[in-house]
Design an enzyme around this catalytic site. Structure first.
Site, short mmCIF file in Angstrom:
data_model
loop_
_atom_site.label_atom_id
_atom_site.label_comp_id
_atom_site.label_asym_id
_atom_site.label_seq_id
_atom_site.Cartn_x
_atom_site.Cartn_y
_atom_site.Cartn_z
N ILE A 58 0.85 -1.19 0.00
CA ILE A 58 0.00 0.00 0.00
C ILE A 58 0.89 1.24 0.00
O ILE A 58 2.05 1.21 0.43
CB ILE A 58 -0.97 0.05 1.20
CG1 ILE A 58 -0.23 0.32 2.53
CG2 ILE A 58 -1.79 -1.21 1.29
CD1 ILE A 58 -1.16 0.67 3.67
N ASP A 60 -0.06 5.79 -0.85
CA ASP A 60 -0.76 7.02 -0.54
C ASP A 60 -2.21 6.85 -0.07
O ASP A 60 -3.00 6.16 -0.72
CB ASP A 60 -0.83 7.92 -1.78
CG ASP A 60 0.50 8.10 -2.46
OD1 ASP A 60 1.49 7.51 -2.01
OD2 ASP A 60 0.54 8.83 -3.47
N GLN A 76 -3.72 3.72 -2.29
CA GLN A 76 -3.06 3.04 -3.38
C GLN A 76 -2.67 1.63 -2.93
O GLN A 76 -2.11 1.44 -1.85
CB GLN A 76 -1.81 3.82 -3.79
CG GLN A 76 -2.11 5.24 -4.26
CD GLN A 76 -2.57 5.29 -5.70
OE1 GLN A 76 -1.78 5.22 -6.62
NE2 GLN A 76 -3.87 5.42 -5.90
N TRP A 84 5.57 -2.25 -5.34
CA TRP A 84 4.75 -1.30 -6.10
C TRP A 84 4.43 -1.85 -7.49
O TRP A 84 5.28 -2.42 -8.17
CB TRP A 84 5.49 0.04 -6.22
CG TRP A 84 4.65 1.14 -6.77
CD1 TRP A 84 3.93 2.05 -6.07
CD2 TRP A 84 4.46 1.45 -8.16
NE1 TRP A 84 3.27 2.90 -6.93
CE2 TRP A 84 3.59 2.55 -8.22
CE3 TRP A 84 4.93 0.89 -9.35
CZ2 TRP A 84 3.18 3.13 -9.42
CZ3 TRP A 84 4.52 1.46 -10.56
CH2 TRP A 84 3.65 2.56 -10.58
N SER A 120 -3.05 8.77 -7.48
CA SER A 120 -3.62 9.46 -6.32
C SER A 120 -4.59 10.58 -6.69
O SER A 120 -4.54 11.14 -7.78
CB SER A 120 -2.50 10.00 -5.44
OG SER A 120 -1.75 8.95 -4.90
#
Length: 579
Positions: A58, A60, A76, A84, A120
């Site tokens: 995880i 933002d 996110q 990521w 985001s």
């Protein structure tokens, strides 16, 4: 210009080479749904009351809002692994900001305008009560464009499903703009002229920009003639712009009302903020002249805290801040754990009564998790001494509130003139937890082993002022020093630090400290929330019921613990949607 420490440079290199915030365009390849998807997620370093999903990566916090009695946290998320990639908007809801219900992802790539990612953004509640999300999509040309999404069913208090109109994108980068650095729209606000406004982060070469856009219908947006603000600090990610006063809200006509502009700096992975006057007739923002504007500016948090987002809690008339804390271990460790990243505890944020800075404090709701309680009062800690705060079943998951009183401020060392242009991290690196001083270091050893070979120090050090910008008053330094926090290899263990705006001579030598301890998170608030520092640590011995809590004093001046209350913290409940 602040002096950049070696630790800061290492942190920057690691951030650029490995983990990424989706506030920026990460170049890391997307992982396949590999073996890590089935790894066990039970781990000694997993948090108990900081928000994190059961597994995977995880970052933002996005679109945070309060709607019809329910708090919504989007964030996110990579549903396929602990690194990521494959980013979607995960969604969780709560009625108390403590216990959470996990919902299916709310937004994920489905259309040409977000086919390469849903990054985001923010949420806005329109005057008719309809919430709308605006987020950055990565389109088929890898441009960053801004899209909107609306709830499919407004009668569902959990807002489980969201619909993206075909007229997306609603904002695209204009001619001459950097289409790969144009992201993270803020919550919108409506001016007296009826027009909606929001800010998007971008850059022009090395200059970060907070670009202002206007709309009459939330569909067609046009850029203002000039940026709301800019700075020579590189890309401005995750901007946030909001009114605030000493009560934490921005009610029109309230005393001491200011506007806050926060940006996340892509180059340093730190955030800074200014506050000042916003003229909604001319759409101009002027920071207060007394506030540094740039890399030397005020920060929400001087530690591992990034990509933050605030929202107005209309139920309790307070502004609440969320922030993301990345891991400081290796990618291999994250794959082994099966998870990476946590959200900091939600914090109430307001303007200090003296108007010099913002103040933050954990939302009161987390105190509902407090259990067994240990109290220490009026205990003197002489030079070089320490003592254990015993009686907690597991200090690895605790909430500690303490106040320290310096007994002899005359023993404070002079503040070195060479530090005048330096940041607090540089000073703390030169005068760490093991460097004996006049007044301090004193504070807490948390997540400590029995033999004290593992410990994380949260401490203060007081210096005599020497004129200059401090006006001759004492200089108070607050540090989180995890250099001895773990025997494990491949850990990044930076010392984080901030100066504390407290006139310690006028407080009778007293400095309060609150530290939230949660297995791999040490989140500290100095002087009632004037200085905040979050660290990630990974002890190998000081885990679970083997962790210990100590008070220490490595200064020449005696220090009195006027009071210390340490609470065991129960774990928050994270449950799946039952619909």
């Amino acid at each position: 210009m602040a002096i950049r420490t070696w630790a800061s440079v290492v942190f920057l290199l690691l951030a650029l080479l490995s983990s990424s915030s989706s506030c920026r365009a990460a170049e890391a390849p997307s992982p396949s749904p590999s073996a890590d998807a089935d790894l066990a997620v039970g781990d000694a370093h997993r948090t108990g009351y900081h928000f994190q999903p059961p597994k995977n990566w995880i970052n933002d916090p996005n679109g945070v809002m309060y709607y019809k009695g329910v708090y919504h946290l989007f964030y996110q998320y990579n549903p396929k692994g602990a690194v990521w990639g494959n980013i979607v908007w995960a969604h969780a809801v709560s009625t108390d900001l403590v216990d959470w219900v996990m919902l299916p992802p709310a937004i994920y790539p489905t259309a040409p305008f977000d086919v390469n990612g849903c990054w985001s953004g923010s949420a806005t509640v329109l005057p008719d009560g309809t919430p709308v999300i605006m987020y950055t999509g990565i389109d088929g040309e890898n441009r960053q464009v801004q899209n909107v999404a609306y709830p499919k069913d407004l009668s569902d208090p959990y807002l489980r499903e969201w619909v993206k109109p075909d007229y997306n994108p609603v904002i695209a980068p204009g001619p001459g703009m950097n289409a790969t650095a144009f992201r993270d729209p803020t919550t919108a606000w409506q001016g007296p002229d009826g027009l909606w406004r929001l800010v998007i982060g971008t850059k022009d070469n090395h200059r970060g920009l907070a670009m202002l856009y206007r709309s009459r219908d939330f569909k067609r947006w046009a850029p203002a003639r000039r940026a709301l603000h800019s700075g020579d600090t590189g890309m401005w990610e995750c901007p946030d712009f909001y009114p605030v006063n000493s009560a934490g809200v921005g009610v029109s006509g309230s005393g001491g009302r200011k506007h806050v502009l926060k940006v996340s700096l892509d180059l340093t992975r730190f955030e800074y903020y200014t506050f000042g006057e916003y003229d909604d007739a001319t759409d101009t923002y002027v920071p207060d002249a007394a506030i540094a504007d740039g890399n030397d500016g005020l920060r929400y948090d001087y530690g591992n805290f990034y990509a933050s987002k605030t929202f107005l809690d209309t139920a309790k008339q307070r502004r609440i801040l969320w922030g993301w804390a990345n891991e400081s271990d290796s990618t291999a460790d994250d794959l082994r754990k099966g998870w990476a990243g946590v959200q900091a505890v939600p914090r109430k944020v307001w303007l200090a009564p003296d108007g010099k800075q913002l103040v933050q404090w954990p939302v009161a709701e987390i105190e509902s998790l407090r259990g067994n309680h240990v109290n220490v009062t009026d205990t003197l800690v002489k030079a070089g001494q320490h003592f254990e705060v015993s009686g907690l079943a597991s200090p690895a998951q605790a909430d500690v509130e303490a106040a320290f009183q310096v007994m002899d401020l005359d023993k404070a060392e002079p503040f070195d003139p060479a530090w005048r242009g330096a940041d607090a991290e540089t000073v703390c690196a030169a005068r760490g937890a093991e460097a004996k001083g006049g007044v301090g270091p004193f504070g807490l050893w948390v997540l400590a082993s029995d033999d004290l070979k593992e410990r994380t120090a949260v401490f203060f050090r007081v210096f005599k002022g020497g004129g200059g910008g401090d006006g001759g008053k004492h200089v108070v330094l607050m540090c989180n020093d995890p250099s001895m926090s773990s025997h494990a290899d491949n850990l990044y263990k930076p010392t984080f630090a901030g100066f504390v705006d407290v006139e310690v001579a006028q407080t009778g030598g007293k400095i309060p400290l609150r530290t939230l301890i949660d297995h791999s998170v040490v989140e500290s608030f100095g002087a009632h929330g004037k200085t905040c520092i979050l660290s990630r640590v990974y002890p190998t011995k000081a885990v679970g019921d083997k962790a210990r809590l100590y008070v220490f004093n490595n200064g020449e001046s005696d220090v009195k613990v006027t009071h210390l209350n340490a609470y065991e913290m129960r774990s928050a409940k994270i449950t799946a949607d039952v619909k």
